[in-house]
Write a protein that holds these residues in place. Sequence first.
Motif: not given
Lengths: 446, 512
Positions: A138, A167, A170-171, A174-175, A177-178, B151, B154, B337, B342-345
């Motif tokens: 993160a 991983e 992947e994180t 996710t962050y 994308r917007p 998210l 969205r 999953y 939305i995937g991992r955070v």
Amino acid sequence: MIPYIPHTDEDRKVMLATLGLQRVEDLFQDIPERHRKPAIDLPPGRSETEVLRELKRMASQNTSAEEVAFFLGAGAYRHFIPAALESIVSRGEFLTSYTPYQPEASQGTLQAMFEYQSLLADLLGMDTVNASHYDGAAALAEAVLLAYRAKGGERKTVVLSAALHPEYIETVKTYIRPFGLQIRGLEEGAWKPEELERVTDESVCCVVVPFPTFFGSLVVYRTLCMATHQKGALFIVSVDPISLALFEPPGSYGADIVTGEGQSLGSHLSFGGPGLGIFATRGDLLRRMPGRLAGVTCDRKDRNGFVLTLNTREQHIRREKATSNICSNQGHVALRAAVYLSLLGKTGLRRVAELTYRKAFYAAERLGAIPGYRVTSPSPFFREFVLQCPIPAEEMVRRLQDHRIIPGLPLSRYYPDRQQELLVCVTELNTKEEIDRFADALAKVR
Amino acid sequence: MATKNQRIHTVEPFIWELSAPGRVGASIPEADVPEYPLPGEIPLRTDLPLPEVSELEVVRHFTRLSRLNFSIDTHMYPLGSCTMKYNPKVNDAAASLPGFSEVHPLLPEDLCQGSLELLYRLQRALETLSGFTAVSLQPAAGAHGELAGVLMIRAYHLDRGDTKRTRILIPDSAHGTNPASVSMAGFTAEQIPSDKRGNVDLSILRQRCDDTVAGLMITNPNTLGLFEENIEEVTGIVHEAGGLVYGDGANFNALLGYLRPADVGIDVMHFNLHKTFSTPHGGGGPGAGPVGANARLAPYLPGPIVRSIGSETIRSNGRKRTEGAFQGHGSRYTLFYPEKSIGRVKAFYGNFGILVRAFAYILQMGGDGLRAVAEHAVLNANYLKHLIGNRYRIPYSRPCMHEFVATGDIAPGIHTMDVAKRLLDYGFHPPTVYFPLIVKEALMIEPTETESRQTIEAFADALLRIAEEAATSPELLHEAPHDTPVGRLDEVRAAREPILNRRQTEKLEGTR
């Protein structure tokens, strides 16, 4: 009887009478009646003894790293944790306090935060370290967002080394994308400095690299960092902090942001969490940094003390214009790291890193010498290396279970085309005897 | 301090001030493998500026630091919306079982069935309490859960080709993190005012809802400590406009066993395990912010999450059967999953050590125990409100839930901060101050269910005595706190010339 609710019947009677109420349910009248007080399908409460018995049963279904020869890392590492550390951090004054919003009642937490920020800044060679982020993944994702905003939101490409932890990648996805950011480097499998430099141009807001790589390799980034700056982009390094006891820290070759996973600094594996998100910047990025910061100031009698500072970056003041939405962080894990670095100190941390380096090297030599096996890491490496196996790595892991050995991570978990590769991790906690036993067992199961 | 060339002098010296070359604080074994030279091609570091301190000095240093703190273990800590309840010690004992603490997240699933079972059963327990279809335990904190949830909203709209929805509405009584979470998910945040009773203003909500609204983020009970009286109308209005409703679950302590948020139209919500489910705050974290969703949004949850193989049946209405599933025996557990995740955070599966603690708490409390938690939390808050209501203004006077908002302007020239700092002298941690923003001079007070009637009364007494002092000797308040290691600290100065680590103190001191 619930030991955490101290009310006696008499208490309830007095309190309800004071409020002029008959029943405590009367306080819940605002909840729509047809939904009020639903049946809750949970078993009745249990005593502490019964709870622990049940949890011990569940814990016993797990294989603890303590009961086997353990060579699995891949982002969560087993290192020595001094007994003094556990004793200090379990003090209720640290564990059961809140975020230090009332500084006069929180000087202990605040000074410990300040010392964490200091010890990490020195270890990373960076100007400012925040009081922690959620974890290495993160923290990296927010570093990328910082870089995107620092470049005015106009550069919409991010270069990611393909050798970052899968991983973490992947994180980051996710962050970002917007914001419609594009990723470069991954598909090409780029991870060497010259490969990453080739895909970096003026549309790139940041170049992101790991040290060491997910596969344990040590890479020299000085030239890439300079090239990145020439293209006007920020250079971000995701580090393992223990390796920096031996090798040049990213701050000394000009990294703009350094993030990392600090679990290895005195925290347990704990099935992957809580971890410690390390987040550091160089000077002028400070005001864009997410997360809390402890700083020095003084009171009315000119005595020095600590407060949370530069709060105007943060969500509770800046609202939707904040640098991040982070509020709760990993404060207690940062405390663990501060105590760890204090106990190990200059000599201890260096010895942990040296032993880790040497033992991994020894293990690679032993394992790579077994017919059919080959160490494919582009040398040099720290703590982890890739072992090419004659059979699928997953199968090998299964076979070694009978020998009470967890030999590593089959890379097929993340890379379906890498069936016969195993990522082996060795730390100062692995003895020579364990490594030899691993090699002997491997020779037998091939 | 703080003039140039002067030493910074703190109550407790810095750890590096205790350092002397050659001292060690931990013993590391001798090498049992041959020596290999460090690689020549990788630049080595030339210095490692870490302290050199003996083990005893490190222990004393941090022990002394700890004693400068207020904490739940030492003081009542009635911070509104933070739910500073007692953190049971058995939870810590459970999390430190080697079968949990020494378990690696990437073990083959056969070798970590215990961890997976725990995650699965915690998911189910939270589903049961909230009425949601599925829960992901991955987010590390409440705000992290908010980000995940927004998210998901969205992803849901985009998945339907609905690209116009760019706005998220947030009542002015919502939690402080909400607007920033909305921005991080690429939406614009828009504030909705409250009405005179502290509810969302329905007519304004109606005006603002159209086909550009992605959703509403609502905190219920809100930060005034009030239950949203029109909750079903609120969620109905948003749904009718095609939006979704995010529930901020930070105040879920008030609702345990009394309301399942899914039943009143909440589509997705985070839980704060470090509030409602008794896990320690650790001086700021780690927390855990699992996110739950109804059938519509469950496919978008962050992954991976855990399912059980072999014991689950699907009802004809598509909902999972929950009876007895919490027991969980006899199944096998596996990570997966959700279909449109939305995937991992973050890496791995959440703050597992915190999840173990919350699970231990749920086991010990049981369903009825958790309902008793809500009852006593709400009873304590209302009782305390009653005890101080004559001397402190309570702007919204209807029965509160687990917390309430009073104001600290109890005498001319006296501000909330003065009351808060004076409470420290009486041995109480202050309530949350100056929040929510819609009440001037707010004191947001949440006693929690774990405080006894005596403690509540003692706290009320302190507040009443402070009100007395405010009238008779206001300087006592203005100059408070008197009995803490340091007095009121200058925050403006800290921000003007930030000193954020050792090197910056040296620069300032200019002597070393």
